[in-house]
Each structure stands twice: as structure tokens, then as C-alpha cells.
Design a protein around this motif. Sequence first.
Motif, PDB file in Angstrom:
ATOM      1  N   GLN A 104       0.502  -1.743   0.249  1.00 39.65           N
ATOM      2  CA  GLN A 104       0.253  -0.120   0.084  1.00 39.65           C
ATOM      3  C   GLN A 104       0.854   1.276  -0.060  1.00 39.65           C
ATOM      4  O   GLN A 104       0.259   2.301  -0.283  1.00 39.65           O
ATOM      5  N   TYR A 161       3.794   2.052  -1.096  1.00 32.46           N
ATOM      6  CA  TYR A 161       4.188   2.294  -2.495  1.00 32.46           C
ATOM      7  C   TYR A 161       3.311   1.672  -3.028  1.00 32.46           C
ATOM      8  O   TYR A 161       4.043   1.887  -5.101  1.00 32.46           O
ATOM      9  N   ARG A 162       2.078   2.555  -2.695  1.00 38.05           N
ATOM     10  CA  ARG A 162       0.859   2.508  -3.971  1.00 38.05           C
ATOM     11  C   ARG A 162       0.951   0.985  -4.926  1.00 38.05           C
ATOM     12  O   ARG A 162       0.770   1.421  -6.273  1.00 38.05           O
ATOM     13  N   ARG A 215      -0.128  -1.324  -7.321  1.00 35.06           N
ATOM     14  CA  ARG A 215      -1.723  -1.358  -8.179  1.00 35.06           C
ATOM     15  C   ARG A 215      -2.629  -2.988  -7.850  1.00 35.06           C
ATOM     16  O   ARG A 215      -1.314  -3.485  -7.155  1.00 35.06           O
ATOM     17  N   GLY A 219       0.067  10.320   2.940  1.00 34.33           N
ATOM     18  CA  GLY A 219       0.117   9.598   1.516  1.00 34.33           C
ATOM     19  C   GLY A 219       0.371   9.949  -0.039  1.00 34.33           C
ATOM     20  O   GLY A 219      -0.790   9.101  -0.432  1.00 34.33           O
ATOM     21  N   ASP A 220      -0.142  11.045  -0.167  1.00 32.50           N
ATOM     22  CA  ASP A 220       0.040  11.888  -1.168  1.00 32.50           C
ATOM     23  C   ASP A 220       1.499  11.421  -2.517  1.00 32.50           C
ATOM     24  O   ASP A 220       2.022  11.110  -1.823  1.00 32.50           O
ATOM     25  N   PRO A 221       0.259  10.836  -3.325  1.00 34.80           N
ATOM     26  CA  PRO A 221       2.114  10.451  -3.929  1.00 34.80           C
ATOM     27  C   PRO A 221       2.895  10.866  -4.279  1.00 34.80           C
ATOM     28  O   PRO A 221       3.908  10.312  -4.274  1.00 34.80           O
TER      29      PRO A 221
END
Lengths: 263, 255
Positions: free
Chosen positions: A155, A157-158, A160, B72-74
Motif C-alpha cells: 500500500q 508503495y502504491r 496496483r 499518503g500523497d503520491p
Amino acid sequence: MPRLNRRLLLPVATGLLFLGVWQGVHLYLSDDLRFLLPSPGMVWSAWGEHGDLLRRATANTAQGALLGFSLAVAVSAGLSLLLSLSASIRSSLYPYLMALQMTPLPILAPICVIWVGAGLRSVALLTFVIAFFPLVVNTTQGLIATDRNLVELFQLYRARRWQQLFLLRIPAALPYFFTGLRIAATISPIGAVVAEMNAGSSAGDGGGLGFQAVIFASQAKYAALFATAATTCLLGFALNAAVLALSWTALHAWHDSYERTDR
Amino acid sequence: MSLCPVVELQAVAKRFGDGPPVLEDISLRAHPGEMVSLLGPSGCGKSTLLRLIAGLTPPTAGSLRVEGRPPGDPAASVAFVFQEATLLPWLSVRANVEVPLRLGGAAAADRAATSSRLLELVGLGHRGDAYPRQLSGGQRMRVSLARALSLSPRLLLLDEPFGALDEMTRERLNEELLALQGAGSWTGFFVTHSVAEAVFLSHRILILSAHPGRLHAEVPVPLPHPRTAETRLQPDYLRLVAQVSRQLRAVSPAG
């Protein structure tokens, strides 16, 4: 080499002891009762005598078992992914998957025969039904039991959804999947044989081991019946060995269920 | 380097569901290049505070800014080091270090170059092809640090990373962590139970009290840099350890 000795010699020793006791009991029985327990030698000769028949029956059973087993692997993989999506999906579907597992094969068999015809198709379908449940339960468990910290790492490291699925959840579920696969490999030949006893043979293929066992029993050929049982065991062992080899290939380098080698 | 704080919390509170408040009225700042330790008794919410800053869980009240943006901002450049090494056991050490790069879609050549450099930096250049289970606990934590540094973060959040390690390994990793920070000039938030560790690592120690977690005291640590094993023998260091221990005892329940 003491470890290798233990792993090779011990099972061979118990096997010989078992054959000895078996032979002893056979000799101990009075002549008129010996037919109840044919000696190991008699079973061995029955194997020779009915060799062609048993080989053909084994090929038929193996075909049905493998078809059902493969079908179970394919369907369970897809279904497990679906079930892993949410607890609501699991609660709505699990009771009915269990109901399918709870219905005895001999009751399902005639229904299958009406639907898809006797022989191979029914045998494969019935094998699928019993092999499928342990696969779904284990694989689904594996897909939802992913380490929470690892999920948070992804999460953070975002990652997908597909990345989380293919790089994290599926590899993490592999050990669970292989546990299910080993159970399925053990019960598939049994399922196929029970199915054959209840769903007969396809026209002209001579039937599988279960079908052959019914015939031997009706002819009071008990030594041949024992030989059929031993053949079924061998088939089960072969399928198990294949799955163990596959599991070793996929897991031995990293999973704790295999011995650590260079610590 | 700008003067705006890397992390800024104003009157932040957190509770889970209808439960009692875990954190109350937390206001703090961390400046670029600073190492801040969070010290407090069990249940003071120091791990929760870290997770708030990481954006893993939202605050119930108050405002929270990381590099001027919501957590949490990219665009924020934040890495997290967990209590356990949290490696993917089916990947080699090298592949583990490359996970954040892979998730971000970096090219294979860039990934390999970065992981080689970082493994060298944490002293594991020769273990890239090993699997995590073949490493000791300390080595695994080094891999975890290398992974956290792989995207060159400007903020590193460390949640008791060395708590499970033996004393000697922990002290050595503390020294290595300071060297890494000197080389990378990131800002660090370090949660720990150990007073000695907090004093050794930090520019500033924040002591939290429990139930609910509140800021109890702020202790600057004016020990000179670079700090080495020798630092632990200095009177100034020992005096600070004693002082922080007293302050920590004041907020810790007896027993």
C-alpha cells in the motif's frame, strides 16, 4: 549416511515385516478359510495373470482421475480468486460448496450418469467434485492470509491491485495451494475408483480399476481383488510423487517446510 | 534545503472506532535531516503515530502534513521500516531490495544498479542471491533498510526496527543507521523502547505518556556528530541516558 539409511531402510523393513505377518496369518488359517486372505504370492500371481486387464483398467482410471484432478485445479484457482475478494462472497458461497462436498459420491453418481453419460465423463466429473473442495479451501485461505505488514508495504508503495495480486498474494498462497494439491492428489484416484464402481464404464473401454474390482468381486477372485487394490495404491503414489516433485520445485528454495541448507 | 518542516502535526488525535482515544492533541514538527525518536511506555500510541504519518491510517482530528501535503500523497517520498524485516520470502535478497522500484515501474537495469549499490552500503553485497531465510536476523533487517532506501526517500519512518535483535547487533546497526543517514540526509522518525538507542540516534527525543498518548516531554540531544561506539562511553551521553530514563519512568505505570 545414517540419515539416508533410516529413510530408505526403515520403510523397506516395515514392508517386509508386514508381508511376513500377512503370509503367517494366511498359513495359520485352515485350508477352507484361506480364500479369505490370499497370500502375497497369490496376489503377485494374480497380478501376472490379469496383467493386461489391470494395465488397461489403470490407464482408464488414471485418465478419469487426472481429468477430474486437472479440472479441479483449474476451477478452484478461479473460484479461490473470487472468494478471496470479500468475506461476503465467502459467506454466501461456502455453505453450498460444503454441501457439494457433503453429498456422497454413490448418490451423485447416477445423477452424473443421467447428465453426462456413463464412464469417463462421469468419472472425471465425480473426481472433480471431491478433489475440488480441499483445493478451494486451502488456496482461498492462502490468498487471504497474506502477512498484514507486507500488504501495508505494498500500500505504502502504491502497488496496483494486479501488482498486489501477482507479486504478493499469489506467491504467498503457493504453500497453501500445494497443501490442497497434495490432498487432492491423494483423494483423486480414490474418487475415480469409487466413481467407476457407481458410474460404470464407457462403451468399449473395458472400464477402470473400480469397474474391474466389481467384476472380480462378483467372480469371487479375491487374489485379483487384492491385486486391484494394490494397483490403485500405486496410482495414488504416482500422482502424489508428481505433486511432491512439483511442490519441491516451487518451494524448496524459500519455504520453511523444506530444510534450511546454508545457514 | 528549505526551512519548511518535513513533518508537521497540529492537534492530531486518533481513536479506532468507538474505542478510547489512542492519541490526543499531538503537535510536532520534524525538520530536514533531523532524527527524532519517539519513546514511551507500551500503549502510548507511538506506532500509531508513525502509521498516521505514513498515511496508513487517517487521523480522527487535527491536521497532518508531510512535505506540505496530506500523508499518503503520491508525491511524498516516504519509506517505512517495520518491526520485523517484512521481506518477501520467495524473492532473493536483491529482488527484495528492488520491490519498491519494481512497483514504481523502474527499468531492470536501474533496479539492478540501485540494489547493488544499496546492498554494498549495508554490507551485504555478497548475499544478493540468497533467500531471506538464509540470513540472520540482523542481516534481514539490513535488507529491510536497503529496501526502504531504494527510492531515496526524504522521510524514513522506523517502527522499533531493532527491537528483536541482540544487544551487540542492535548497537552495530544503530551506528550503521547513523552512517546511512549521514550519507542520505533524510529525515528520520524512530520508534523505540530503548532509551540508550534513542539517545544515541536522535537530535531530539519525544517522550509520550500512555492512555491516551500525549506528548509528555521533548528532550534535545546535543551530542556531537559523527557518533560512534566511543560516544556510548562519554559522560554527556551517559548523563542524557540517565535523565531520559527518569523522565520515561515518570510516565510509565509501576510494575
